[in-house]
Design a protein around this motif. Sequence first.
Motif, PDB file in Angstrom:
ATOM      1  N   GLY A   1       1.259  -4.088  -0.817  1.00 14.10           N
ATOM      2  CA  GLY A   1       0.898  -5.271  -0.053  1.00 14.10           C
ATOM      3  C   GLY A   1      -0.492  -5.218   0.537  1.00 14.10           C
ATOM      4  N   ALA A   2      -0.720  -6.083   1.492  1.00 13.79           N
ATOM      5  CA  ALA A   2      -2.041  -6.242   2.086  1.00 13.79           C
ATOM      6  C   ALA A   2      -2.423  -5.014   2.889  1.00 13.79           C
ATOM      7  CB  ALA A   2      -2.063  -7.468   2.981  1.00 13.79           C
ATOM      8  N   GLY A   3      -3.695  -4.671   2.844  1.00 13.08           N
ATOM      9  CA  GLY A   3      -4.176  -3.521   3.599  1.00 13.08           C
ATOM     10  C   GLY A   3      -5.673  -3.544   3.777  1.00 13.08           C
ATOM     11  N   GLY A   4      -6.302  -4.558   3.271  1.00 13.94           N
ATOM     12  CA  GLY A   4      -7.743  -4.662   3.438  1.00 13.94           C
ATOM     13  C   GLY A   4      -8.488  -3.661   2.580  1.00 13.94           C
ATOM     14  N   GLN A   5      -9.569  -3.114   3.113  1.00 17.70           N
ATOM     15  CA  GLN A   5     -10.417  -2.208   2.349  1.00 17.70           C
ATOM     16  C   GLN A   5      -9.728  -0.883   2.047  1.00 17.70           C
ATOM     17  OE1 GLN A   5     -13.777  -1.855   4.889  1.00 17.70           O
ATOM     18  NE2 GLN A   5     -14.666  -3.815   4.279  1.00 17.70           N
TER      19      GLN A   5
ATOM     20  N   VAL B   1      -6.585  -0.284   1.231  1.00 17.25           N
ATOM     21  CA  VAL B   1      -5.325  -0.362   0.502  1.00 17.25           C
ATOM     22  C   VAL B   1      -5.248   0.654  -0.635  1.00 17.25           C
ATOM     23  CG1 VAL B   1      -5.991  -2.176  -1.126  1.00 17.25           C
ATOM     24  CG2 VAL B   1      -3.624  -1.964  -0.422  1.00 17.25           C
ATOM     25  N   ASN B   2      -6.346   0.960  -1.285  1.00 16.20           N
ATOM     26  CA  ASN B   2      -6.321   1.903  -2.406  1.00 16.20           C
ATOM     27  C   ASN B   2      -6.802   3.294  -2.017  1.00 16.20           C
ATOM     28  OD1 ASN B   2      -5.379   0.006  -4.259  1.00 16.20           O
ATOM     29  ND2 ASN B   2      -7.435  -0.838  -4.482  1.00 16.20           N
ATOM     30  N   LYS B   3      -7.102   3.509  -0.746  1.00 18.88           N
ATOM     31  CA  LYS B   3      -7.645   4.799  -0.325  1.00 18.88           C
ATOM     32  C   LYS B   3      -6.715   5.580   0.590  1.00 18.88           C
ATOM     33  CE  LYS B   3     -11.370   2.939   1.372  1.00 18.88           C
ATOM     34  NZ  LYS B   3     -12.657   2.763   2.040  1.00 18.88           N
ATOM     35  N   VAL B   4      -5.989   4.878   1.455  1.00 19.13           N
ATOM     36  CA  VAL B   4      -5.207   5.542   2.498  1.00 19.13           C
ATOM     37  C   VAL B   4      -3.722   5.519   2.149  1.00 19.13           C
ATOM     38  CG1 VAL B   4      -4.638   5.510   4.943  1.00 19.13           C
ATOM     39  CG2 VAL B   4      -6.914   4.859   4.208  1.00 19.13           C
ATOM     40  N   SER B   5      -3.079   6.666   2.287  1.00 17.97           N
ATOM     41  CA  SER B   5      -1.636   6.761   2.061  1.00 17.97           C
ATOM     42  C   SER B   5      -0.937   6.582   3.400  1.00 17.97           C
ATOM     43  CB  SER B   5      -1.287   8.117   1.450  1.00 17.97           C
ATOM     44  OG  SER B   5      -1.921   8.266   0.217  1.00 17.97           O
ATOM     45  N   SER B   6      -0.623   5.347   3.730  1.00 10.82           N
ATOM     46  CA  SER B   6      -0.038   5.079   5.044  1.00 10.82           C
ATOM     47  C   SER B   6       1.478   4.931   5.005  1.00 10.82           C
ATOM     48  CB  SER B   6      -0.663   3.833   5.659  1.00 10.82           C
ATOM     49  OG  SER B   6      -0.410   2.717   4.843  1.00 10.82           O
ATOM     50  N   ALA B   7       2.066   4.703   3.841  1.00  5.99           N
ATOM     51  CA  ALA B   7       3.519   4.565   3.753  1.00  5.99           C
ATOM     52  C   ALA B   7       4.159   5.955   3.726  1.00  5.99           C
ATOM     53  CB  ALA B   7       3.910   3.788   2.504  1.00  5.99           C
ATOM     54  N   ILE B   8       5.410   6.026   4.156  1.00  4.26           N
ATOM     55  CA  ILE B   8       6.137   7.291   4.192  1.00  4.26           C
ATOM     56  C   ILE B   8       7.384   7.177   3.325  1.00  4.26           C
ATOM     57  CG2 ILE B   8       7.506   8.828   5.665  1.00  4.26           C
ATOM     58  CD1 ILE B   8       4.592   9.222   6.127  1.00  4.26           C
ATOM     59  N   HIS B   9       7.596   8.196   2.507  1.00  3.56           N
ATOM     60  CA  HIS B   9       8.765   8.294   1.639  1.00  3.56           C
ATOM     61  C   HIS B   9       9.613   9.434   2.187  1.00  3.56           C
ATOM     62  CE1 HIS B   9      10.831   8.622  -2.327  1.00  3.56           C
ATOM     63  NE2 HIS B   9      10.639   7.326  -2.270  1.00  3.56           N
TER      64      HIS B   9
ATOM     65  N   ILE C   1      17.184   8.077   0.577  1.00  2.00           N
ATOM     66  CA  ILE C   1      15.775   7.786   0.314  1.00  2.00           C
ATOM     67  C   ILE C   1      15.386   6.566   1.137  1.00  2.00           C
ATOM     68  CG2 ILE C   1      14.072   7.176  -1.421  1.00  2.00           C
ATOM     69  CD1 ILE C   1      15.979   8.507  -3.478  1.00  2.00           C
ATOM     70  N   ILE C   2      14.425   6.758   2.034  1.00  2.62           N
ATOM     71  CA  ILE C   2      13.956   5.676   2.893  1.00  2.62           C
ATOM     72  C   ILE C   2      12.449   5.550   2.709  1.00  2.62           C
ATOM     73  CG2 ILE C   2      13.659   4.896   5.272  1.00  2.62           C
ATOM     74  CD1 ILE C   2      16.262   6.359   5.938  1.00  2.62           C
ATOM     75  N   LYS C   3      12.002   4.336   2.437  1.00  5.75           N
ATOM     76  CA  LYS C   3      10.567   4.072   2.292  1.00  5.75           C
ATOM     77  C   LYS C   3      10.133   3.197   3.459  1.00  5.75           C
ATOM     78  CE  LYS C   3       7.129   2.325  -0.918  1.00  5.75           C
ATOM     79  NZ  LYS C   3       6.910   1.627  -2.183  1.00  5.75           N
ATOM     80  N   ALA C   4       9.219   3.732   4.268  1.00  5.27           N
ATOM     81  CA  ALA C   4       8.736   3.004   5.443  1.00  5.27           C
ATOM     82  C   ALA C   4       7.283   2.618   5.220  1.00  5.27           C
ATOM     83  CB  ALA C   4       8.870   3.870   6.687  1.00  5.27           C
ATOM     84  N   GLN C   5       7.009   1.317   5.193  1.00 10.24           N
ATOM     85  CA  GLN C   5       5.644   0.844   4.988  1.00 10.24           C
ATOM     86  C   GLN C   5       5.358  -0.411   5.801  1.00 10.24           C
ATOM     87  OE1 GLN C   5       5.217   0.019   0.852  1.00 10.24           O
ATOM     88  NE2 GLN C   5       6.695  -1.635   0.852  1.00 10.24           N
ATOM     89  N   GLN C   6       6.109  -0.585   6.872  1.00  2.00           N
ATOM     90  CA  GLN C   6       5.980  -1.783   7.681  1.00  2.00           C
ATOM     91  C   GLN C   6       4.691  -1.782   8.496  1.00  2.00           C
ATOM     92  OE1 GLN C   6       9.317  -2.339  10.258  1.00  2.00           O
ATOM     93  NE2 GLN C   6       8.478  -4.133  11.255  1.00  2.00           N
TER      94      GLN C   6
ATOM     95  N   ASP D   1       9.205   5.297  12.124  1.00  2.00           N
ATOM     96  CA  ASP D   1      10.129   4.258  11.669  1.00  2.00           C
ATOM     97  C   ASP D   1      11.136   4.823  10.670  1.00  2.00           C
ATOM     98  OD1 ASP D   1      11.151   1.589  11.330  1.00  2.00           O
ATOM     99  OD2 ASP D   1      10.019   1.459   9.456  1.00  2.00           O
ATOM    100  N   ALA D   2      10.666   5.641   9.738  1.00  2.00           N
ATOM    101  CA  ALA D   2      11.565   6.235   8.739  1.00  2.00           C
ATOM    102  C   ALA D   2      12.573   7.162   9.407  1.00  2.00           C
ATOM    103  CB  ALA D   2      10.746   6.995   7.694  1.00  2.00           C
TER     104      ALA D   2
END
Length: 137
Positions: free
Chosen positions: A24-28, A30-38, A71-76, A86-87
């Motif tokens: 989803g949206a993340g601005g500049q 989005v392709n550099k930072v791993s902010s979601a948690i698995h 398995i919980i994916k947190a990316q809110q 959150d996860a």
Amino acid sequence: MLSISPSLNIPDDEIELTAIRSQGAGGQNVNKVSSAIHLRFDVASSSLPEVFKHRLLQLNDRRISKDGVVIIKAQQFRTQEKNRLDALERLRDLVKSVTIVQAPRKPTKATKSSQRKRVDSKVQRGKTKLLRGRVIE
């Protein structure tokens, strides 16, 4: 250590947290930072009591795989720390849901009075509708 209740804890080494790139949206970033948690939590090899393990595996929840891994994916959120919290909170809620035992439902019967009132109201309603019919002169 993830605290479920005062007497129940999950050690950190049983929970596997991996940072992944968020969708989803993340601005500049989005392709550099791993902010979601698995989050991965193996129920079978955990230190939970056998009763809770069995109840967790019996749940019909899409977050629990056939192998018994939660398995919980947190990316809110935009930050990795908030997604990690959150996860862990969602895992805590899932485990806490199986610790509560619901009391079996005791079937009850309708009282004679309530049955009589129900039938009387139906009769009254029928009479009211009967008066709405065509007027015959």
